[in-house]
Design a protein around this motif. Structure first.
Motif, PDB file in Angstrom:
ATOM      1  N   GLY A  59      40.036  40.140  17.031  1.00  0.00           N
ATOM      2  CA  GLY A  59      39.440  41.220  16.264  1.00  0.00           C
ATOM      3  C   GLY A  59      39.688  42.569  16.908  1.00  0.00           C
ATOM      4  N   SER A  60      39.180  43.593  16.274  1.00  0.00           N
ATOM      5  CA  SER A  60      39.393  44.960  16.743  1.00  0.00           C
ATOM      6  C   SER A  60      38.789  45.184  18.125  1.00  0.00           C
ATOM      7  CB  SER A  60      38.797  45.942  15.731  1.00  0.00           C
ATOM      8  OG  SER A  60      39.021  47.268  16.130  1.00  0.00           O
ATOM      9  N   ALA A  61      37.608  44.596  18.383  1.00  0.00           N
ATOM     10  CA  ALA A  61      36.945  44.812  19.675  1.00  0.00           C
ATOM     11  C   ALA A  61      37.778  44.257  20.823  1.00  0.00           C
ATOM     12  CB  ALA A  61      35.557  44.173  19.659  1.00  0.00           C
ATOM     13  N   ALA A  62      38.315  43.054  20.659  1.00  0.00           N
ATOM     14  CA  ALA A  62      39.136  42.456  21.722  1.00  0.00           C
ATOM     15  C   ALA A  62      40.411  43.255  21.944  1.00  0.00           C
ATOM     16  CB  ALA A  62      39.477  41.005  21.371  1.00  0.00           C
ATOM     17  N   SER A  63      41.038  43.701  20.846  1.00  0.00           N
ATOM     18  CA  SER A  63      42.255  44.510  20.963  1.00  0.00           C
ATOM     19  C   SER A  63      41.977  45.808  21.705  1.00  0.00           C
ATOM     20  CB  SER A  63      42.817  44.803  19.569  1.00  0.00           C
ATOM     21  OG  SER A  63      43.932  45.662  19.645  1.00  0.00           O
ATOM     22  N   HIS A  64      40.884  46.471  21.357  1.00  0.00           N
ATOM     23  CA  HIS A  64      40.549  47.736  22.015  1.00  0.00           C
ATOM     24  C   HIS A  64      40.129  47.529  23.472  1.00  0.00           C
ATOM     25  CE1 HIS A  64      40.738  49.355  17.973  1.00  0.00           C
ATOM     26  NE2 HIS A  64      40.669  50.564  18.485  1.00  0.00           N
ATOM     27  N   LEU A  65      39.516  46.381  23.773  1.00  0.00           N
ATOM     28  CA  LEU A  65      39.176  46.074  25.163  1.00  0.00           C
ATOM     29  C   LEU A  65      40.441  46.007  26.018  1.00  0.00           C
ATOM     30  CD1 LEU A  65      37.355  45.082  27.481  1.00  0.00           C
ATOM     31  CD2 LEU A  65      37.624  42.760  26.574  1.00  0.00           C
ATOM     32  N   ILE A  66      41.477  45.320  25.514  1.00  0.00           N
ATOM     33  CA  ILE A  66      42.735  45.207  26.263  1.00  0.00           C
ATOM     34  C   ILE A  66      43.380  46.575  26.430  1.00  0.00           C
ATOM     35  CG2 ILE A  66      45.073  44.254  26.215  1.00  0.00           C
ATOM     36  CD1 ILE A  66      43.873  41.830  24.695  1.00  0.00           C
ATOM     37  N   GLN A  67      43.408  47.376  25.352  1.00  0.00           N
ATOM     38  CA  GLN A  67      44.020  48.701  25.425  1.00  0.00           C
ATOM     39  C   GLN A  67      43.294  49.594  26.427  1.00  0.00           C
ATOM     40  OE1 GLN A  67      44.953  50.515  21.504  1.00  0.00           O
ATOM     41  NE2 GLN A  67      44.584  48.484  20.645  1.00  0.00           N
ATOM     42  N   ALA A  68      41.959  49.599  26.361  1.00  0.00           N
ATOM     43  CA  ALA A  68      41.175  50.447  27.269  1.00  0.00           C
ATOM     44  C   ALA A  68      41.350  49.987  28.712  1.00  0.00           C
ATOM     45  CB  ALA A  68      39.699  50.431  26.868  1.00  0.00           C
ATOM     46  N   THR A  69      41.382  48.675  28.937  1.00  0.00           N
ATOM     47  CA  THR A  69      41.580  48.140  30.286  1.00  0.00           C
ATOM     48  C   THR A  69      42.936  48.558  30.831  1.00  0.00           C
ATOM     49  OG1 THR A  69      40.159  46.236  29.804  1.00  0.00           O
ATOM     50  CG2 THR A  69      41.659  46.041  31.672  1.00  0.00           C
ATOM     51  N   ALA A  70      43.964  48.498  29.964  1.00  0.00           N
ATOM     52  CA  ALA A  70      45.307  48.907  30.388  1.00  0.00           C
ATOM     53  C   ALA A  70      45.314  50.360  30.843  1.00  0.00           C
ATOM     54  CB  ALA A  70      46.302  48.705  29.246  1.00  0.00           C
ATOM     55  N   ILE A  71      44.729  51.233  30.047  1.00  0.00           N
ATOM     56  CA  ILE A  71      44.733  52.663  30.388  1.00  0.00           C
ATOM     57  C   ILE A  71      43.987  52.901  31.705  1.00  0.00           C
ATOM     58  CG2 ILE A  71      43.934  54.948  29.648  1.00  0.00           C
ATOM     59  CD1 ILE A  71      44.328  53.946  26.731  1.00  0.00           C
ATOM     60  N   LEU A  72      42.831  52.280  31.858  1.00  0.00           N
ATOM     61  CA  LEU A  72      42.044  52.476  33.080  1.00  0.00           C
ATOM     62  C   LEU A  72      42.780  51.956  34.313  1.00  0.00           C
ATOM     63  CD1 LEU A  72      38.476  51.474  31.791  1.00  0.00           C
ATOM     64  CD2 LEU A  72      39.253  53.769  32.415  1.00  0.00           C
ATOM     65  N   THR A  73      43.401  50.785  34.197  1.00  0.00           N
ATOM     66  CA  THR A  73      44.103  50.234  35.368  1.00  0.00           C
ATOM     67  C   THR A  73      45.393  50.987  35.661  1.00  0.00           C
ATOM     68  OG1 THR A  73      45.173  48.517  34.000  1.00  0.00           O
ATOM     69  CG2 THR A  73      43.112  47.930  35.109  1.00  0.00           C
ATOM     70  N   PHE A  74      46.069  51.498  34.624  1.00  0.00           N
ATOM     71  CA  PHE A  74      47.251  52.344  34.864  1.00  0.00           C
ATOM     72  C   PHE A  74      46.864  53.550  35.714  1.00  0.00           C
ATOM     73  CE2 PHE A  74      49.458  51.046  30.628  1.00  0.00           C
ATOM     74  CZ  PHE A  74      49.860  49.852  31.206  1.00  0.00           C
ATOM     75  N   LEU A  75      45.785  54.222  35.313  1.00  0.00           N
ATOM     76  CA  LEU A  75      45.352  55.435  36.018  1.00  0.00           C
ATOM     77  C   LEU A  75      44.948  55.120  37.453  1.00  0.00           C
ATOM     78  CD1 LEU A  75      43.222  57.075  33.176  1.00  0.00           C
ATOM     79  CD2 LEU A  75      45.331  58.010  34.127  1.00  0.00           C
ATOM     80  N   ALA A  76      44.033  54.156  37.612  1.00  0.00           N
ATOM     81  CA  ALA A  76      43.492  53.864  38.941  1.00  0.00           C
ATOM     82  C   ALA A  76      44.569  53.314  39.874  1.00  0.00           C
ATOM     83  CB  ALA A  76      42.335  52.877  38.817  1.00  0.00           C
ATOM     84  N   SER A  77      45.380  52.381  39.375  1.00  0.00           N
ATOM     85  CA  SER A  77      46.418  51.783  40.214  1.00  0.00           C
ATOM     86  C   SER A  77      47.453  52.813  40.645  1.00  0.00           C
ATOM     87  CB  SER A  77      47.093  50.642  39.454  1.00  0.00           C
ATOM     88  OG  SER A  77      48.125  50.066  40.215  1.00  0.00           O
ATOM     89  N   SER A  78      47.826  53.720  39.739  1.00  0.00           N
ATOM     90  CA  SER A  78      48.790  54.771  40.096  1.00  0.00           C
ATOM     91  C   SER A  78      48.269  55.617  41.249  1.00  0.00           C
ATOM     92  CB  SER A  78      49.075  55.662  38.887  1.00  0.00           C
ATOM     93  OG  SER A  78      49.715  54.943  37.868  1.00  0.00           O
ATOM     94  N   TYR A  79      46.998  55.995  41.173  1.00  0.00           N
ATOM     95  CA  TYR A  79      46.414  56.809  42.245  1.00  0.00           C
ATOM     96  C   TYR A  79      46.378  56.036  43.560  1.00  0.00           C
ATOM     97  CZ  TYR A  79      44.989  60.961  39.699  1.00  0.00           C
ATOM     98  OH  TYR A  79      45.002  62.149  39.006  1.00  0.00           O
ATOM     99  N   ILE A  80      46.018  54.754  43.517  1.00  0.00           N
ATOM    100  CA  ILE A  80      45.947  53.947  44.734  1.00  0.00           C
ATOM    101  C   ILE A  80      47.310  53.891  45.421  1.00  0.00           C
ATOM    102  CG2 ILE A  80      45.663  51.591  45.604  1.00  0.00           C
ATOM    103  CD1 ILE A  80      43.455  51.235  43.458  1.00  0.00           C
ATOM    104  N   VAL A  81      48.381  53.647  44.637  1.00  0.00           N
ATOM    105  CA  VAL A  81      49.720  53.548  45.218  1.00  0.00           C
ATOM    106  C   VAL A  81      50.197  54.902  45.714  1.00  0.00           C
ATOM    107  CG1 VAL A  81      52.143  53.009  44.728  1.00  0.00           C
ATOM    108  CG2 VAL A  81      50.339  51.532  43.826  1.00  0.00           C
ATOM    109  N   VAL A  82      50.003  55.939  44.907  1.00  0.00           N
ATOM    110  CA  VAL A  82      50.486  57.280  45.272  1.00  0.00           C
ATOM    111  C   VAL A  82      49.827  57.777  46.555  1.00  0.00           C
ATOM    112  CG1 VAL A  82      50.404  59.714  44.574  1.00  0.00           C
ATOM    113  CG2 VAL A  82      51.206  57.987  42.962  1.00  0.00           C
ATOM    114  N   LEU A  83      48.558  57.442  46.754  1.00  0.00           N
ATOM    115  CA  LEU A  83      47.822  57.973  47.904  1.00  0.00           C
ATOM    116  C   LEU A  83      47.937  57.110  49.158  1.00  0.00           C
ATOM    117  CD1 LEU A  83      44.526  59.155  46.142  1.00  0.00           C
ATOM    118  CD2 LEU A  83      46.442  60.568  46.904  1.00  0.00           C
ATOM    119  N   ASN A  84      48.428  55.843  49.013  1.00  0.00           N
ATOM    120  CA  ASN A  84      48.362  54.938  50.155  1.00  0.00           C
ATOM    121  C   ASN A  84      49.664  54.254  50.543  1.00  0.00           C
ATOM    122  OD1 ASN A  84      45.262  54.699  50.780  1.00  0.00           O
ATOM    123  ND2 ASN A  84      45.424  54.543  48.548  1.00  0.00           N
TER     124      ASN A  84
END
Length: 389
Positions: free
Chosen positions: A350-375
């Motif tokens: 359903g829409s909720a599960a699809s949006h959960l995956i999309q939101a998780t992707a965006i959040l992990t892209f942002l956080a993971s990029s910062y972790i790698v760039v800084l460390n």
């Protein structure tokens, strides 16, 4: 308000993407986050500036076809076998752990069994774009770290192909097992046909007329599209057909020229793909999926480095290298977004599960990029000590 023309839509998408991409690069962020954000901004949930989102989404699927074609072109069979031997155990074990993690999270938040399995599928993969783009070129091509990274990402790509086959065989909240069996049976036949066609038709043509660059481009494009459509007719998917088309051409001496020629075309349609994902993101769903998305993203960011560290450590890899790879692969993938997109289209989630995956992707892209760039050493590090081209 008058309907937005196709040219006006392209103007808004690519001009807006240029602006947001510049800001993303200054902020050390992956560009696809900028494209998704632009889609949210200009789509129906934002300013509603672009109203022909469905048409753009259909066009953008061509970008995924080119992505898989180029992925196949980059896979030299002999090198692939050598690298995959090292990465297979870690790849299988990590995929199993992350599948179980995603399924458990889905069940905890009340999603159906099928939706939980799809969420688990999305958790299995790490971003090729972030993993490779933030790896120094010398490490990518000449170091053990680069070999392991490529091996694990390639293994995940193969698993993703299988997941796409499963998703594209099912509808109405249940998997069509007979259709899935037919799809797997069609796969070796299609591969054999592709290999024979390349060996006895395409390679002789490319050898004879390789001076005509326009012809090489046209032949590669026709081969990609032709086998993609044949795969669709055979009960597989266009994406799988494109992947087979690429890998059967990988041994050609001009495969890298073909890849370089098609990359701008691929990027054009991929921008449309990520834009359309953002445009179809319903901001009204945020209240429902915000907490699950934050918890899921936190689980991915916390567990992935630990799991890779443990598995690689058991393979006698050095502790520092194991942590390095773990953090570089500590996000979900562009394939996760594609899985969400296809599963929703097949009415498996359903829409909720699809949006959960999309939101998780965006959040992990942002956080993971910062972790790698800084460390860790990377081409866009803020610190001179960590910056490696």
């Amino acid at each position: 308000m008058a309907e937005t023309s196709l040219f006006q839509s392209f103007f808004l998408i690519f001009s807006g993407a240029a602006v947001l991409a510049s800001l993303a690069l200054y902020g050390r962020q992956p560009l696809l986050v900028a494209y998704i954000a632009l889609g949210v901004l200009l789509g129906p949930s934002g300013l509603s500036t672009i109203d022909n989102v469905r048409l753009l989404a259909e066009m953008s699927n061509i970008g995924i076809i080119f992505l898989l074609f180029l992925l196949g072109l980059d896979m030299q069979p002999q090198a692939l076998i050598s690298v995959m031997r090292k990465a297979t155990f870690v790849g299988i074990a990590s995929c199993a752990v992350f599948l179980a993690l995603g399924f458990t999270i889905g069940q905890l938040f009340g999603f159906s069994g099928t939706e939980s399995w799809v969420i688990g599928m999305a958790m299995m993969f790490s971003s090729t774009i972030i993993g490779i783009k933030l790896l120094p070129t010398t490490v990518l091509h000449h170091k053990h770290l680069g070999e392991l990274m490529v091996g694990l990402l390639l293994f995940q790509d193969f698993v993703a192909i299988v997941c796409l086959m499963i998703l594209l065989s099912g509808n109405s909240n249940q998997l069509d097992l007979p259709q899935l069996a037919l799809s797997f049976a069609a796969l070796p036949l299609l591969s054999l046909f592709a290999w024979v066609t390349v060996k006895f038709l395409l390679l002789p043509l490319l050898t004879r007329f390789d001076r005509f660059h326009e012809y090489v481009f046209l032949l590669a494009l026709g081969w990609c599209m032709g086998l993609a459509e044949l795969a669709e007719v055979s009960g597989l998917s266009r994406e799988i057909g494109a992947f087979i088309a690429g890998i059967t051409l990988a041994t050609s001496r001009i495969s890298q020229y073909i890849a370089l020629s098609l990359k701008p075309l691929r990027d054009f349609f991929l921008i449309l793909f990520f834009f359309s994902l953002g445009a179809q993101f319903q901001l009204s769903m945020l209240a429902e999926i915000a907490l699950p998305a934050v918890i899921t993203a936190a689980a991915v960011l916390a567990f992935k480095p630990v799991v890779f560290r443990f598995l690689l450590g058991n393979q006698s890899e050095h502790k520092v290298l194991a942590w390095d790879i773990g953090f570089r692969l500590g996000q979900i993938s562009e394939f996760s977004l594609l899985i969400a997109f296809l599963a929703a289209n097949q009415n498996l989630i359903g829409s909720a599960a699809s949006h959960l995956i999309q939101a998780t992707a965006i959040l992990t892209f942002l956080a993971s990029s910062y972790i790698v760039v800084l460390n860790f050493p990377n081409p866009i590090a803020i610190s001179d000590e960590l910056r490696r081209d």
